[in-house]
Design a protein around this motif. Structure first.
Motif, PDB file in Angstrom:
ATOM      1  N   ALA A   1       0.826  -1.203   0.000  1.00  0.00           N
ATOM      2  CA  ALA A   1       0.000   0.000   0.000  1.00  0.00           C
ATOM      3  C   ALA A   1       0.863   1.256   0.000  1.00  0.00           C
ATOM      4  O   ALA A   1       0.591   2.213  -0.740  1.00  0.00           O
ATOM      5  CB  ALA A   1      -0.923  -0.004   1.214  1.00  0.00           C
TER       6      ALA A   1
ATOM      7  N   PHE B   1      -9.209  -5.115   5.353  1.00  0.00           N
ATOM      8  CA  PHE B   1      -9.910  -4.444   6.442  1.00  0.00           C
ATOM      9  C   PHE B   1      -9.822  -5.229   7.748  1.00  0.00           C
ATOM     10  O   PHE B   1      -9.973  -4.650   8.829  1.00  0.00           O
ATOM     11  CB  PHE B   1     -11.374  -4.193   6.069  1.00  0.00           C
ATOM     12  CG  PHE B   1     -11.562  -3.005   5.171  1.00  0.00           C
ATOM     13  CD1 PHE B   1     -11.169  -1.739   5.580  1.00  0.00           C
ATOM     14  CD2 PHE B   1     -12.120  -3.144   3.906  1.00  0.00           C
ATOM     15  CE1 PHE B   1     -11.336  -0.627   4.767  1.00  0.00           C
ATOM     16  CE2 PHE B   1     -12.296  -2.040   3.084  1.00  0.00           C
ATOM     17  CZ  PHE B   1     -11.901  -0.780   3.507  1.00  0.00           C
TER      18      PHE B   1
ATOM     19  N   THR C   1      -7.377   2.995  -4.322  1.00  0.00           N
ATOM     20  CA  THR C   1      -8.463   2.429  -3.527  1.00  0.00           C
ATOM     21  C   THR C   1      -7.966   1.226  -2.728  1.00  0.00           C
ATOM     22  O   THR C   1      -6.929   0.632  -3.043  1.00  0.00           O
ATOM     23  CB  THR C   1      -9.624   1.970  -4.420  1.00  0.00           C
ATOM     24  OG1 THR C   1      -9.184   0.865  -5.225  1.00  0.00           O
ATOM     25  CG2 THR C   1     -10.099   3.107  -5.323  1.00  0.00           C
ATOM     26  N   VAL C   2      -8.734   0.870  -1.714  1.00  0.00           N
ATOM     27  CA  VAL C   2      -8.396  -0.314  -0.925  1.00  0.00           C
ATOM     28  C   VAL C   2      -8.470  -1.555  -1.800  1.00  0.00           C
ATOM     29  O   VAL C   2      -7.657  -2.488  -1.658  1.00  0.00           O
ATOM     30  CB  VAL C   2      -9.336  -0.440   0.289  1.00  0.00           C
ATOM     31  CG1 VAL C   2      -9.094  -1.755   1.036  1.00  0.00           C
ATOM     32  CG2 VAL C   2      -9.142   0.744   1.238  1.00  0.00           C
TER      33      VAL C   2
ATOM     34  N   THR D   1     -10.373  -7.716  -0.319  1.00  0.00           N
ATOM     35  CA  THR D   1     -10.589  -6.438   0.355  1.00  0.00           C
ATOM     36  C   THR D   1     -10.940  -6.651   1.821  1.00  0.00           C
ATOM     37  O   THR D   1     -10.501  -5.901   2.693  1.00  0.00           O
ATOM     38  CB  THR D   1     -11.707  -5.648  -0.353  1.00  0.00           C
ATOM     39  OG1 THR D   1     -11.332  -5.430  -1.717  1.00  0.00           O
ATOM     40  CG2 THR D   1     -11.935  -4.302   0.318  1.00  0.00           C
TER      41      THR D   1
ATOM     42  N   LEU E   1      -3.516   1.937   6.600  1.00  0.00           N
ATOM     43  CA  LEU E   1      -2.587   1.240   5.714  1.00  0.00           C
ATOM     44  C   LEU E   1      -1.273   2.012   5.593  1.00  0.00           C
ATOM     45  O   LEU E   1      -0.204   1.420   5.465  1.00  0.00           O
ATOM     46  CB  LEU E   1      -3.198   1.083   4.320  1.00  0.00           C
ATOM     47  CG  LEU E   1      -4.219  -0.024   4.128  1.00  0.00           C
ATOM     48  CD1 LEU E   1      -5.048   0.245   2.873  1.00  0.00           C
ATOM     49  CD2 LEU E   1      -3.512  -1.371   4.016  1.00  0.00           C
TER      50      LEU E   1
ATOM     51  N   ARG F   1      -9.252   1.104   8.780  1.00  0.00           N
ATOM     52  CA  ARG F   1      -9.457   2.279   7.939  1.00  0.00           C
ATOM     53  C   ARG F   1      -8.353   2.348   6.891  1.00  0.00           C
ATOM     54  O   ARG F   1      -7.224   1.905   7.116  1.00  0.00           O
ATOM     55  CB  ARG F   1      -9.431   3.553   8.793  1.00  0.00           C
ATOM     56  CG  ARG F   1     -10.559   3.603   9.806  1.00  0.00           C
ATOM     57  CD  ARG F   1     -10.298   4.611  10.902  1.00  0.00           C
ATOM     58  NE  ARG F   1     -10.122   5.963  10.397  1.00  0.00           N
ATOM     59  CZ  ARG F   1     -10.024   7.025  11.184  1.00  0.00           C
ATOM     60  NH1 ARG F   1     -10.076   6.881  12.507  1.00  0.00           N
ATOM     61  NH2 ARG F   1      -9.875   8.217  10.686  1.00  0.00           N
ATOM     62  N   LYS F   2      -8.692   2.923   5.756  1.00  0.00           N
ATOM     63  CA  LYS F   2      -7.709   3.051   4.680  1.00  0.00           C
ATOM     64  C   LYS F   2      -6.476   3.803   5.165  1.00  0.00           C
ATOM     65  O   LYS F   2      -5.341   3.446   4.829  1.00  0.00           O
ATOM     66  CB  LYS F   2      -8.341   3.772   3.485  1.00  0.00           C
ATOM     67  CG  LYS F   2      -7.375   3.991   2.322  1.00  0.00           C
ATOM     68  CD  LYS F   2      -8.018   4.830   1.232  1.00  0.00           C
ATOM     69  CE  LYS F   2      -7.007   5.187   0.140  1.00  0.00           C
ATOM     70  NZ  LYS F   2      -7.573   6.112  -0.873  1.00  0.00           N
ATOM     71  N   GLU F   3      -6.687   4.860   5.958  1.00  0.00           N
ATOM     72  CA  GLU F   3      -5.556   5.668   6.437  1.00  0.00           C
ATOM     73  C   GLU F   3      -4.564   4.835   7.240  1.00  0.00           C
ATOM     74  O   GLU F   3      -3.363   5.135   7.267  1.00  0.00           O
ATOM     75  CB  GLU F   3      -6.081   6.827   7.282  1.00  0.00           C
ATOM     76  CG  GLU F   3      -6.792   7.912   6.501  1.00  0.00           C
ATOM     77  CD  GLU F   3      -8.224   7.548   6.147  1.00  0.00           C
ATOM     78  OE1 GLU F   3      -8.837   8.299   5.364  1.00  0.00           O
ATOM     79  OE2 GLU F   3      -8.716   6.510   6.643  1.00  0.00           O
TER      80      GLU F   3
END
Length: 220
Positions: free
Chosen positions: A41, A70, A54-55, A66, A79, A75-77
């Motif tokens: 990532a 998770f 995107t994730v 996906t 990563l 959360r994506k942040e």
């Protein structure tokens, strides 16, 4: 950040955690998977920008679903800012595992200087760190998550300072985190400006010393 840095952070002085080799095989594999996803990532975010990836794209590049991403990163942040839990464990661990008769602030000073000596990501100073900070600076979501991480660290530190019997633990935690963050952010800005890493590191060391001197005078 890469796996070698992660190993150093788990074994570094002050916030020493369980060594990788001492963990059960299942836990080691989970940590390795988490690190691999984060590394992939980070590479994608650095290349394309955090908000442009995107994730689902991270999951495809890592060869996982996906949902698996998770499971490791709510959360994506997280990563990209994957060291927030490590920061909490490292700084609280420095207080909990300090030596006999060692004051909590002394343990935190020792940790901060050791992280700098290692050029650890949690020190904010090291080769290649400017690229990391550019990604953060370009994303409002990452900046917001970083601020939340600071609040999480402050709350956790207040808890261990209370356990240690420190007077006004919430106030000391807030002052300590604010002092460390001020030094950290100033160094990050200098790295972004292209200043030499060794020069920034030396100035960082001096400012850390001044910050902890001030904290100790206030609590004397």
């Amino acid at each position: 950040m890469d796996d070698q840095e992660g190993q150093e952070s788990r074994e570094g002085q002050g916030g020493r955690g369980v060594r990788e080799a001492e963990l059960p095989l299942r836990e080691r594999k989970k940590r390795q998977t988490r690190q691999r996803i984060s590394d992939i990532a980070t590479g994608l975010f650095a290349q394309h920008g955090f908000d442009q990836v995107t994730v689902a794209e991270v999951a495809r590049a890592a060869g996982v679903s996906t949902m698996t991403v998770f499971n490791y990163f709510p959360r994506k942040e997280d990563l990209f800012l994957d060291r927030i839990p490590e920061a909490v464990e490292t700084f609280t661990g420095a207080v909990r595992r300090r030596g006999p008769g060692e004051a909590p602030l002394s343990a935190l000073r020792r940790l901060a200087l050791e992280l700098l000596r290692q050029r650890h990501p949690l020190s904010g100073v090291g080769d290649g760190f400017a690229a990391f900070w550019r990604v953060v600076a370009d994303s409002p979501g990452l900046r917001a998550r970083a601020r939340e991480g600071v609040e999480e660290l402050e709350e956790a530190l207040a808890g261990v300072l209370a356990e240690a019997g420190v007077a006004h633990p919430e106030l000391l935690a807030a002052l300590t985190v604010a002092a460390y963050r001020t030094v950290y952010v100033a160094s990050a800005r200098r790295l972004l400006a292209g200043d030499p890493v060794d020069e920034v590191a030396e100035d960082h060391r001096i400012r850390l010393g001044a910050a902890f001197d001030a904290l100790e005078r206030m609590t004397a």
